[in-house]
Design an enzyme around this catalytic site. Sequence first.
Site, PDB file in Angstrom:
ATOM      1  N   CYS A   2       0.839  -1.195   0.000  1.00 12.96           N
ATOM      2  CA  CYS A   2       0.000   0.000   0.000  1.00 12.96           C
ATOM      3  C   CYS A   2       0.876   1.249   0.000  1.00 12.96           C
ATOM      4  O   CYS A   2       2.057   1.198   0.269  1.00 12.96           O
ATOM      5  CB  CYS A   2      -0.868  -0.004   1.245  1.00 12.96           C
ATOM      6  SG  CYS A   2      -1.827  -1.522   1.403  1.00 12.96           S
ATOM      7  N   ARG A  27       2.400   1.309  -6.086  1.00  9.27           N
ATOM      8  CA  ARG A  27       2.601   0.341  -4.997  1.00  9.27           C
ATOM      9  C   ARG A  27       1.374  -0.521  -4.758  1.00  9.27           C
ATOM     10  O   ARG A  27       1.438  -1.515  -4.058  1.00  9.27           O
ATOM     11  CB  ARG A  27       2.921   1.092  -3.700  1.00  9.27           C
ATOM     12  CG  ARG A  27       4.162   1.921  -3.760  1.00  9.27           C
ATOM     13  CD  ARG A  27       4.251   2.816  -2.563  1.00  9.27           C
ATOM     14  NE  ARG A  27       4.479   2.045  -1.371  1.00  9.27           N
ATOM     15  CZ  ARG A  27       5.710   1.774  -0.904  1.00  9.27           C
ATOM     16  NH1 ARG A  27       6.750   2.227  -1.548  1.00  9.27           N
ATOM     17  NH2 ARG A  27       5.883   1.063   0.174  1.00  9.27           N
ATOM     18  N   TRP A  73      -3.494  -2.130  -1.524  1.00  5.14           N
ATOM     19  CA  TRP A  73      -3.353  -3.364  -2.307  1.00  5.14           C
ATOM     20  C   TRP A  73      -3.805  -4.455  -1.351  1.00  5.14           C
ATOM     21  O   TRP A  73      -3.092  -4.781  -0.406  1.00  5.14           O
ATOM     22  CB  TRP A  73      -1.912  -3.563  -2.750  1.00  5.14           C
ATOM     23  CG  TRP A  73      -1.691  -4.749  -3.629  1.00  5.14           C
ATOM     24  CD1 TRP A  73      -2.385  -5.067  -4.772  1.00  5.14           C
ATOM     25  CD2 TRP A  73      -0.741  -5.793  -3.466  1.00  5.14           C
ATOM     26  NE1 TRP A  73      -1.903  -6.234  -5.309  1.00  5.14           N
ATOM     27  CE2 TRP A  73      -0.897  -6.698  -4.534  1.00  5.14           C
ATOM     28  CE3 TRP A  73       0.240  -6.042  -2.517  1.00  5.14           C
ATOM     29  CZ2 TRP A  73      -0.103  -7.841  -4.674  1.00  5.14           C
ATOM     30  CZ3 TRP A  73       1.038  -7.172  -2.666  1.00  5.14           C
ATOM     31  CH2 TRP A  73       0.854  -8.062  -3.714  1.00  5.14           C
ATOM     32  N   ASN A  99      -0.001  -0.087   6.129  1.00  2.00           N
ATOM     33  CA  ASN A  99       0.559  -0.942   5.080  1.00  2.00           C
ATOM     34  C   ASN A  99       1.219  -2.112   5.797  1.00  2.00           C
ATOM     35  O   ASN A  99       2.083  -1.921   6.649  1.00  2.00           O
ATOM     36  CB  ASN A  99       1.591  -0.174   4.253  1.00  2.00           C
ATOM     37  CG  ASN A  99       2.308  -1.100   3.276  1.00  2.00           C
ATOM     38  OD1 ASN A  99       1.724  -2.072   2.820  1.00  2.00           O
ATOM     39  ND2 ASN A  99       3.572  -0.825   3.000  1.00  2.00           N
ATOM     40  N   GLY A 100       0.796  -3.335   5.489  1.00  5.04           N
ATOM     41  CA  GLY A 100       1.413  -4.501   6.123  1.00  5.04           C
ATOM     42  C   GLY A 100       0.346  -5.525   6.461  1.00  5.04           C
ATOM     43  O   GLY A 100      -0.777  -5.463   5.976  1.00  5.04           O
ATOM     44  N   GLU A 485      13.481 -14.342 -18.044  1.00 12.29           N
ATOM     45  CA  GLU A 485      13.146 -12.935 -17.812  1.00 12.29           C
ATOM     46  C   GLU A 485      12.261 -12.397 -18.924  1.00 12.29           C
ATOM     47  O   GLU A 485      11.276 -11.692 -18.677  1.00 12.29           O
ATOM     48  CB  GLU A 485      14.429 -12.117 -17.678  1.00 12.29           C
ATOM     49  CG  GLU A 485      14.241 -10.621 -17.561  1.00 12.29           C
ATOM     50  CD  GLU A 485      13.387 -10.185 -16.363  1.00 12.29           C
ATOM     51  OE1 GLU A 485      13.095 -11.010 -15.482  1.00 12.29           O
ATOM     52  OE2 GLU A 485      12.973  -9.014 -16.348  1.00 12.29           O
ATOM     53  N   LYS A 489       8.478 -10.848 -18.393  1.00  5.42           N
ATOM     54  CA  LYS A 489       8.090  -9.517 -18.891  1.00  5.42           C
ATOM     55  C   LYS A 489       6.802  -9.600 -19.698  1.00  5.42           C
ATOM     56  O   LYS A 489       5.869  -8.832 -19.510  1.00  5.42           O
ATOM     57  CB  LYS A 489       9.211  -8.924 -19.742  1.00  5.42           C
ATOM     58  CG  LYS A 489      10.436  -8.513 -18.956  1.00  5.42           C
ATOM     59  CD  LYS A 489      10.309  -7.203 -18.239  1.00  5.42           C
ATOM     60  CE  LYS A 489      10.027  -7.179 -16.794  1.00  5.42           C
ATOM     61  NZ  LYS A 489      10.596  -8.023 -15.809  1.00  5.42           N
ATOM     62  N   GLU A 492       3.685 -10.608 -17.470  1.00  4.44           N
ATOM     63  CA  GLU A 492       3.224  -9.708 -16.394  1.00  4.44           C
ATOM     64  C   GLU A 492       2.652  -8.403 -16.914  1.00  4.44           C
ATOM     65  O   GLU A 492       1.908  -7.734 -16.198  1.00  4.44           O
ATOM     66  CB  GLU A 492       4.331  -9.435 -15.383  1.00  4.44           C
ATOM     67  CG  GLU A 492       5.464  -8.578 -15.856  1.00  4.44           C
ATOM     68  CD  GLU A 492       6.433  -8.268 -14.714  1.00  4.44           C
ATOM     69  OE1 GLU A 492       5.989  -8.066 -13.575  1.00  4.44           O
ATOM     70  OE2 GLU A 492       7.633  -8.233 -14.974  1.00  4.44           O
ATOM     71  N   HIS A 508      12.328 -32.421 -24.213  1.00  2.00           N
ATOM     72  CA  HIS A 508      11.840 -33.146 -23.021  1.00  2.00           C
ATOM     73  C   HIS A 508      10.405 -32.746 -22.687  1.00  2.00           C
ATOM     74  O   HIS A 508       9.993 -32.853 -21.530  1.00  2.00           O
ATOM     75  CB  HIS A 508      12.776 -32.861 -21.839  1.00  2.00           C
ATOM     76  CG  HIS A 508      14.173 -33.316 -22.084  1.00  2.00           C
ATOM     77  ND1 HIS A 508      14.565 -34.630 -22.027  1.00  2.00           N
ATOM     78  CD2 HIS A 508      15.268 -32.619 -22.459  1.00  2.00           C
ATOM     79  CE1 HIS A 508      15.846 -34.731 -22.327  1.00  2.00           C
ATOM     80  NE2 HIS A 508      16.302 -33.529 -22.587  1.00  2.00           N
ATOM     81  N   LYS A 607       4.443  -3.009  -7.169  1.00  2.00           N
ATOM     82  CA  LYS A 607       5.864  -2.830  -7.458  1.00  2.00           C
ATOM     83  C   LYS A 607       6.735  -3.528  -6.432  1.00  2.00           C
ATOM     84  O   LYS A 607       7.783  -4.059  -6.755  1.00  2.00           O
ATOM     85  CB  LYS A 607       6.215  -1.330  -7.485  1.00  2.00           C
ATOM     86  CG  LYS A 607       7.676  -1.045  -7.803  1.00  2.00           C
ATOM     87  CD  LYS A 607       8.082  -1.596  -9.154  1.00  2.00           C
ATOM     88  CE  LYS A 607       9.564  -1.458  -9.428  1.00  2.00           C
ATOM     89  NZ  LYS A 607       9.976  -2.174 -10.671  1.00  2.00           N
TER      90      LYS A 607
HETATM   91  C1  AGP Z   1       9.537  -8.034 -12.058  1.00  2.00           C
HETATM   92  O1  AGP Z   1       9.200  -7.425 -13.300  1.00  2.00           O
HETATM   93  C2  AGP Z   1       8.386  -8.051 -11.094  1.00  2.00           C
HETATM   94  N1  AGP Z   1       7.863  -6.766 -10.896  1.00  2.00           N
HETATM   95  C3  AGP Z   1       8.694  -8.821  -9.828  1.00  2.00           C
HETATM   96  O2  AGP Z   1       8.971 -10.155 -10.209  1.00  2.00           O
HETATM   97  C4  AGP Z   1       9.894  -8.331  -8.969  1.00  2.00           C
HETATM   98  O3  AGP Z   1      11.102  -8.566  -9.653  1.00  2.00           O
HETATM   99  C5  AGP Z   1       9.898  -9.139  -7.660  1.00  2.00           C
HETATM  100  O4  AGP Z   1       8.708  -8.860  -6.966  1.00  2.00           O
HETATM  101  C6  AGP Z   1      11.109  -8.837  -6.759  1.00  2.00           C
HETATM  102  O5  AGP Z   1      11.072  -7.486  -6.368  1.00  2.00           O
HETATM  103  P1  AGP Z   1      12.390  -6.853  -5.682  1.00  2.00           P
HETATM  104  O6  AGP Z   1      13.501  -6.949  -6.684  1.00  2.00           O
HETATM  105  O7  AGP Z   1      12.009  -5.459  -5.350  1.00  2.00           O
HETATM  106  O8  AGP Z   1      12.692  -7.683  -4.460  1.00  2.00           O
END
Ligand code: AGP
Length: 612
Positions: A2, A27, A73, A99-100, A485, A489, A492, A508, A607
């Site tokens: 949050c 966030r 969130w 937040n938490g 990776e 991308k 997500e 496989h 994020k």
């Molecule tokens: C990556 O594009 C994502 N947003 C997510 O996987 C992110 O890398 C992951 O949550 C780890 O975050 P951090 O590097 O802030 O620990």
Amino acid sequence: MCGIVAYIGKKNAYPIIIEGLQRLEYRGYDSAGVALMNGSIKVYKKKGKVQELIDFIGDKNLSSTVGMGHTRWATHGKPDDINAHPHFSNSGNLAIIHNGIIENYSTLKEALKRMGCSFSSETDTEVLVQLIETIQKTEKLKLVDAVRSALSKVVGAYAIVVMDNKEPDVIVGARKSSPLVVGVGEGEFFIASDATPIIQYTNKVIYLNDEEVVEISLEEGIQVTTISNELQDPEIHELDMSLDQLEKEGFPHFMLKEIYQQPITIADCMRGRLNAVEGWARLGGLEEYANKISNARRIIIAACGTSWHSALIGEYLIEELARIPVEVEYASEFRYRNPILGPQDVVILISQSGETADTLAAAELAKERGAFVYGIVNVVGSSIARLCPSGSYIHCGPEIGVASTKAFTGQVSLLTLMALVLGHRNGSLSNSYYHQLIAELAQIPNKVSQVLNLDDKISYLAKEIKDTNNALYLGRGYNFPVALEGALKLKEISYIHAEGYPAAEMKHGPIALIDEKMPVIVIATNQSAYEKIVSNIQEIKARKGLVIAIIAEGDKEIKKMADYYIEIPSTIEPLTPLLSVIPLQLLSYHIAVMRGCDVDQPRNLAKSVTVE
Ligand code: AGP
């Protein structure tokens, strides 16, 4: 995760708070709300993004100089107007934003119900404000003392701000495992989840530590104590982050801006750490511990998401260049599986935000077991950075787009420097190869710029495959984590199902998926195992798969075989990921835009995942 913003000063609080919430929307954003002190606390809250709250408030007269705001969130309770923050206590005298996760909230809730408290929401946050008020009334305490007493009964993570009708010129904040920053202005103060809502007003900030409580009033100023009421003398940091860093600088999305920043951010990450003229690589945070790391039984790298992908590249780099055994762990698995871990181990934590709950917990576990802990983090002063006794910042500046891009190449750059430094120190890296790598690494920012110049061609390619429902990413060696990776991308931000595989794994199982509807992105820049990749591509073509190849300049063979290709500058194999990931970032970005997705704030994502 949050977003929290609070203000106390002489200006009208509402516009400051609402603009701050908009800066923090990345966030988490399933609901938003504000609380403003004007004779008594007025709360306005709404499901949806901040704009919906603004529309809901309309042109109401909201003059107040004390207030707070929250973007949610959801963790407990579905996203709706009732569960949105702020939450009132039963009397309506207190309001809280949080937040938490309060882990023992249901036990507390049952006890409070037995004492006559009622609840309107499903949230753990409402339990906390009722607990504070109950203690305040029973023990006749002022707000800050009641907050301290309540938090001593709480298990879990929190960053909170609380207001009280009976103390209208005071705001109280506290944190544990969730970040909270205090902004120190001229006759005005701010509390926020991070510095982005504060920076346009002041660059002087205090990072609260875990289990610290801050009381702010215009008369008394700031007082920071621990939960057990020990007075603290907090350090005031001067941030060098300017507001325009946060703006999109003409780009349509933060993600695209951050992709284009990579020549600069990679150079910034290596600034003062790499000198091609004099031929050296250095890592300040490492020098003091290089022997310990070199002589470790093994290095464990724990991370999540994209940071886990850079960790895999770190494994290849450190084992090849420094010949130190490396294992890579998902932080979320590592923290719960009771790993074999001791003082002879080194644990590296990689995290852009420095607040990812699982990675923070992995760091805490490693420290408890006596392992040497090293952090590779982007956000200065973040929890993981402050928990680790040593570490290196990647200096990429704020990464606002939820999809991590520049942080990934920053992490990989730093891991490359680490492998160079360790390999050179322990003699596993020949002098000539050491200097060759240094010289080539210094060229990488320029070569990244050359790849960015291919954006139009990549955008054209995006148009060709934007309607696919599935995609496969294949790579070998250093390009296997790049394949993972690239797949992350795409999935997500465009919501297309995508998987990354080692290219040799095709036979496989995944090869059963290949047909004319399956685009296969093959990262084929490797010099080693080149012929193997050629045969992988032939296997795909034989099954009518659509082949999109990322190839090194001068490649003639794959260029003829692939349906589409992106030709990027060649480099020494260990440095490949810094170049081969760029087309994949751009490809996923353009596809997501063409599909009308919310690139910077993809659905269901935040994020920084500070909840478990
Ligand atoms: C990556 O594009 C994502 N947003 C997510 O996987 C992110 O890398 C992951 O949550 C780890 O975050 P951090 O590097 O802030 O620990």
